[in-house]
Design a protein around this motif. Structure first.
Motif, PDB file in Angstrom:
ATOM      1  N   ILE A   1       0.820  -1.218   0.000  1.00  0.00           N
ATOM      2  CA  ILE A   1       0.000   0.000   0.000  1.00  0.00           C
ATOM      3  C   ILE A   1       0.851   1.265   0.000  1.00  0.00           C
ATOM      4  O   ILE A   1       0.334   2.368  -0.029  1.00  0.00           O
TER       5      ILE A   1
ATOM      6  N   TYR B   1       1.272   3.074   7.591  1.00  0.00           N
ATOM      7  CA  TYR B   1       0.286   3.506   8.560  1.00  0.00           C
ATOM      8  C   TYR B   1      -0.958   4.074   7.913  1.00  0.00           C
ATOM      9  O   TYR B   1      -1.306   5.208   8.163  1.00  0.00           O
ATOM     10  N   ASP B   2      -1.626   3.337   7.065  1.00  0.00           N
ATOM     11  CA  ASP B   2      -2.852   3.841   6.451  1.00  0.00           C
ATOM     12  C   ASP B   2      -3.905   2.731   6.507  1.00  0.00           C
ATOM     13  O   ASP B   2      -4.206   2.091   5.496  1.00  0.00           O
ATOM     14  N   PRO B   3      -4.467   2.485   7.699  1.00  0.00           N
ATOM     15  CA  PRO B   3      -5.390   1.350   7.851  1.00  0.00           C
ATOM     16  C   PRO B   3      -6.555   1.347   6.862  1.00  0.00           C
ATOM     17  O   PRO B   3      -6.906   0.276   6.346  1.00  0.00           O
ATOM     18  N   PRO B   4      -7.198   2.519   6.565  1.00  0.00           N
ATOM     19  CA  PRO B   4      -8.285   2.447   5.587  1.00  0.00           C
ATOM     20  C   PRO B   4      -7.824   1.886   4.236  1.00  0.00           C
ATOM     21  O   PRO B   4      -8.533   1.113   3.607  1.00  0.00           O
ATOM     22  N   LYS B   5      -6.621   2.252   3.841  1.00  0.00           N
ATOM     23  CA  LYS B   5      -6.087   1.770   2.567  1.00  0.00           C
ATOM     24  C   LYS B   5      -5.773   0.271   2.624  1.00  0.00           C
ATOM     25  O   LYS B   5      -6.071  -0.475   1.691  1.00  0.00           O
TER      26      LYS B   5
ATOM     27  N   LYS C   1      -7.186  -1.821   4.521  1.00  0.00           N
ATOM     28  CA  LYS C   1      -8.480  -2.497   4.556  1.00  0.00           C
ATOM     29  C   LYS C   1      -9.034  -2.689   3.141  1.00  0.00           C
ATOM     30  O   LYS C   1      -9.538  -3.757   2.800  1.00  0.00           O
ATOM     31  N   GLU C   2      -8.944  -1.624   2.330  1.00  0.00           N
ATOM     32  CA  GLU C   2      -9.463  -1.706   0.958  1.00  0.00           C
ATOM     33  C   GLU C   2      -8.716  -2.767   0.154  1.00  0.00           C
ATOM     34  O   GLU C   2      -9.316  -3.526  -0.607  1.00  0.00           O
ATOM     35  N   ALA C   3      -7.396  -2.812   0.329  1.00  0.00           N
ATOM     36  CA  ALA C   3      -6.608  -3.819  -0.389  1.00  0.00           C
ATOM     37  C   ALA C   3      -7.047  -5.222   0.037  1.00  0.00           C
ATOM     38  O   ALA C   3      -7.168  -6.132  -0.791  1.00  0.00           O
TER      39      ALA C   3
ATOM     40  N   PHE D   1     -10.025  -6.087   1.269  1.00  0.00           N
ATOM     41  CA  PHE D   1     -11.364  -6.351   0.710  1.00  0.00           C
ATOM     42  C   PHE D   1     -11.245  -6.834  -0.734  1.00  0.00           C
ATOM     43  O   PHE D   1     -11.899  -7.776  -1.154  1.00  0.00           O
ATOM     44  N   ALA D   2     -10.384  -6.139  -1.497  1.00  0.00           N
ATOM     45  CA  ALA D   2     -10.214  -6.499  -2.910  1.00  0.00           C
ATOM     46  C   ALA D   2      -9.739  -7.939  -3.049  1.00  0.00           C
ATOM     47  O   ALA D   2     -10.171  -8.673  -3.938  1.00  0.00           O
TER      48      ALA D   2
ATOM     49  N   TYR E   1      -1.896  -2.903  10.071  1.00  0.00           N
ATOM     50  CA  TYR E   1      -3.169  -2.647  10.726  1.00  0.00           C
ATOM     51  C   TYR E   1      -4.244  -2.432   9.665  1.00  0.00           C
ATOM     52  O   TYR E   1      -4.005  -1.758   8.675  1.00  0.00           O
ATOM     53  N   GLY E   2      -5.407  -2.962   9.893  1.00  0.00           N
ATOM     54  CA  GLY E   2      -6.513  -2.760   8.966  1.00  0.00           C
ATOM     55  C   GLY E   2      -6.896  -4.063   8.280  1.00  0.00           C
ATOM     56  O   GLY E   2      -8.062  -4.288   7.978  1.00  0.00           O
TER      57      GLY E   2
ATOM     58  N   ASP F   1      -9.067  -6.239  10.433  1.00  0.00           N
ATOM     59  CA  ASP F   1     -10.401  -5.639  10.541  1.00  0.00           C
ATOM     60  C   ASP F   1     -11.252  -6.005   9.339  1.00  0.00           C
ATOM     61  O   ASP F   1     -12.429  -6.328   9.464  1.00  0.00           O
TER      62      ASP F   1
END
Lengths: 333, 314
Positions: free
Chosen positions: A193, A197-201, A203-205, A207-208, A222-223, A226
């Motif tokens: 990514i 330190y970019d948990p939302p990012k 997380k998106e990876a 999910f994909a 982190y992420g 989640d």
């Protein structure tokens, strides 16, 4: 941060006192009292990797072996300055991570021959006082791979990493080797990514990857756990133990323990025998630097648990060597 | 080629695009409101960080989620007020003030976080907003699960676009905001208090940005991290230009960026073995620059943007 600054002020006072005492009595301060340790982190102390070093140093401080001060979230461009400041302040041992300032940090160490440096680094030790360490937990990573391989039904495993630097790559490769021992034709999806330190990012990876069929996630950042939790997919932890935070999601984790490394360095500084060395091996399982977090027996079958146990013993006894591969891992075709 | 089509046709891709776009929609909308009144707000990155921290911290201290959102918005408005005071009646450089505000707000957020939580072994978590399926609408094919199974803050962002568009174009207040951004002297001649309207617009815009930041810690994730806004504020500045200062196009721009990003992570897995991952990470920015070039050629910016208004000056 404030605490660090406050402690830094206290340290300066204590140091001044020590110098006076030393001048009067003529004793070596390092031998007589606690050694002074400063840590410089480029990320906050909550970050997985940093938290392990912070924990080991706090433990040593609580034991009464050291006086510990630290600066967190120091920018790489500022790293050299902070190193010099601590060195000038008379710290006996400076701990940190120099992955982005390898050359500059070594130059600083050369200017302060009386200070001992113990730095997380992708390269070797240098000079007389610059030692290196790293999270060499490829052994437990291999074991978590075996567990992941036994759990994956779809045969697709997703891995989300920060940046492909050697310490990330080698753990990923060890994990993949472990998976392949159990399930040779597993398909791996790998993405980075470009941030620690970019948990939302992250997380998106993740999910994909789960959209593409990954049913086990290797949580380097982190992420990821989640995202796995939201989709009811299992995850493998790395460096820290997050099983309590994600019950039923994180099945196994490769843990890093910094205590053996730190204790060894403190001992060397105390006895005056500190020299430039590679402390990497103190993160190995046989040294207590790496371990496999307790596995939930409800989630993993007995056959796998037994196989992992045998492998673990072989690694500890030196009968099985986990391959070290620092190249960037790629998604399988 | 087939795989690319497969990505574009999957529902989860569109859902991810909207999810990634949500903080950008709010940030872009906030910046747009400020700029429509003639004030560039480069404090956005810091204001988003402050919103992310303040909203999360309020919830962590026991407030409920919507109170957290309100706290984030209030902090944003206070920071917006500071920006407004310096740039509107005092007429200081909007660039310098904005960047200064970003530095102040970012550092102040980290400082406050550390003062309250000095030594935590791992980032503390809150119970964040969960996806909420809207009855009936979420049953629609493709659009349903993509748009109507998001978290409440995403719906808030979409509603905010409609409200801002309505107020800007259909109400006297919106006319006042637009006129102080186009020709403040003429606005004043109409009896409009230019300073009050400009400061008010900056405050409202900053409040929206802060909620955009709060989306990251209260919806996209459940913990606050240093540097977690990660440049999203700067992207919003560019998106406002892309949008030609229109709310509808702002929504489109943010959504496009979200789609590029969601596409990028999926593409990485299809062809990741052959191409360095950095190329993929670069993709959304590259495509946005291209889109920006195409769109901004006909962009009509507010005529009084970045020009301080001094009462009575001719």
């Amino acid at each position: 941060m404030t605490q660090g600054l406050f402690r830094k002020g206290l340290t300066a006072l204590a140091l001044a006192g020590a110098v006076v005492v030393a001048a009067i009595t003529g004793v070596q301060p390092a031998a007589a009292e606690k050694i002074k340790v400063a840590a410089i982190y480029t990320l906050p102390v909550e970050q997985q990797w940093i938290s392990r070093i912070h924990k080991a140093l706090n433990t040593a401080a609580e034991r009464g072996d050291i006086e510990y001060v630290y600066s967190e979230n120091v920018a790489n461009t500022d790293y050299e300055r902070v190193m010099r400041e601590y060195s000038e302040a008379g710290q006996n041992l400076v701990v940190g991570e120099v992955f982005a300032v390898e050359r500059a940090a070594r130059a600083v160490a050369k200017d302060y021959p009386k200070t001992a440096y113990l730095m997380g680094s992708s390269f070797g030790p240098s000079g007389d006082n610059f030692s290196v360490f790293d999270n060499w937990i490829h052994e437990p990573s291999y074991l978590t791979g075996m567990i992941a391989g036994s759990l994956s039904k779809s045969g697709v495993i997703g891995m989300v990493g920060g940046y492909p630097i050697p310490e990330v790559n080698r753990l990923m490769h060890a994990f993949m080797d472990g998976v392949r021992e159990v399930k040779p034709d597993t398909k791996f999806l790998v993405s980075f990514i470009g941030s620690w330190y970019d948990p939302p990012k992250a997380k998106e990876a993740a999910f994909a990857m789960m959209d593409t069929g990954a049913d086990i996630m290797y949580a380097e950042r982190y992420g990821v756990s989640d995202a796995a939790k939201e989709r009811g997919v299992m995850a493998i932890g790395n460096v820290i133990d997050t099983q309590n935070e994600y019950p039923g999601t994180v099945v196994a984790s490769a843990l890093w323990h910094m205590e053996p490394t730190i204790d060894k360095a403190i001992e060397a500084v105390k006895s005056g025998s500190y020299e430039a060395a590679d402390y990497g091996s103190y993160s190995f399982m046989s040294q207590g630097g790496g371990s496999l977090a307790p596995i939930d027996p409800k989630l993993v079958d007995e056959k796998t648990l037994a196989a992992v146990k045998i492998r673990e013993q072989e690694i500890r006894d030196g009968l099985f060597r986990v391959n070290v591969n620092d190249s960037e891992p790629k998604s399988s075709k | 080629m087939n795989e690319i089509l497969e990505i574009l046709l999957s529902v989860s891709f569109w859902a991810a695009a909207l999810r990634i776009a949500s903080p950008l929609i709010l940030g872009t909308l906030g910046e747009l409101v400020c700029e429509r009144a003639g004030v560039l707000n480069l404090g956005i990155e810091g204001i988003m960080t402050a919103g992310a921290m303040a909203g999360w911290m309020a919830v962590y201290q026991g407030a409920d989620l919507w109170t957290g959102v309100a706290v984030a918005a209030a902090i944003g408005m206070i920071l917006g007020f500071i920006h407004g005071v310096f740039t509107v009646p005092l007429g200081l450089s909007q660039h310098v003030t904005g960047l200064g505000l970003t530095l102040l707000a970012t550092s102040l957020s980290y400082f406050t976080y550390r003062m309250i939580l000095p030594d935590v072994p791992s980032p503390p978590r809150i119970e964040a907003f969960q996806p909420l399926a809207i009855p009936y609408l979420s049953d629609l094919p493709i659009i349903g699960p993509a748009i109507f199974e998001q978290t409440p803050l995403t719906y808030f962002a979409l509603i905010a676009v409609a409200v801002v568009a309505f107020v800007l174009y259909k109400t006297p207040l919106g006319l006042a905001v637009r006129s102080v951004g186009e020709n403040p002297a003429a606005a004043e001649a109409q009896g409009i208090d230019v300073y009050a309207v400009r400061i008010g617009a900056v405050m409202v815009g900053s409040g929206l940005m802060a909620v955009g930041g709060a989306f990251l810690t209260m919806s996209a994730f459940n913990a606050f991290f240093f540097e977690m806004v990660a440049g999203r504020g700067w992207i919003c500045i560019a998106l406002v230009v892309f949008a030609s200062w229109r709310p509808g196009k702002a929504l489109l721009g943010a959504f496009l960026f979200g789609a590029f990003d969601a596409f990028q992570v999926r593409l990485q897995q299809v062809v990741g073995g052959d191409i360095p991952y950095q190329i993929f990470l670069m993709l959304p920015y590259l495509l946005s620059i291209l889109a920006l070039i195409v769109m901004s050629r006909r962009a009509a910016y507010p005529k009084a943007l970045m020009i301080p208004y001094r009462k009575g000056e001719r």
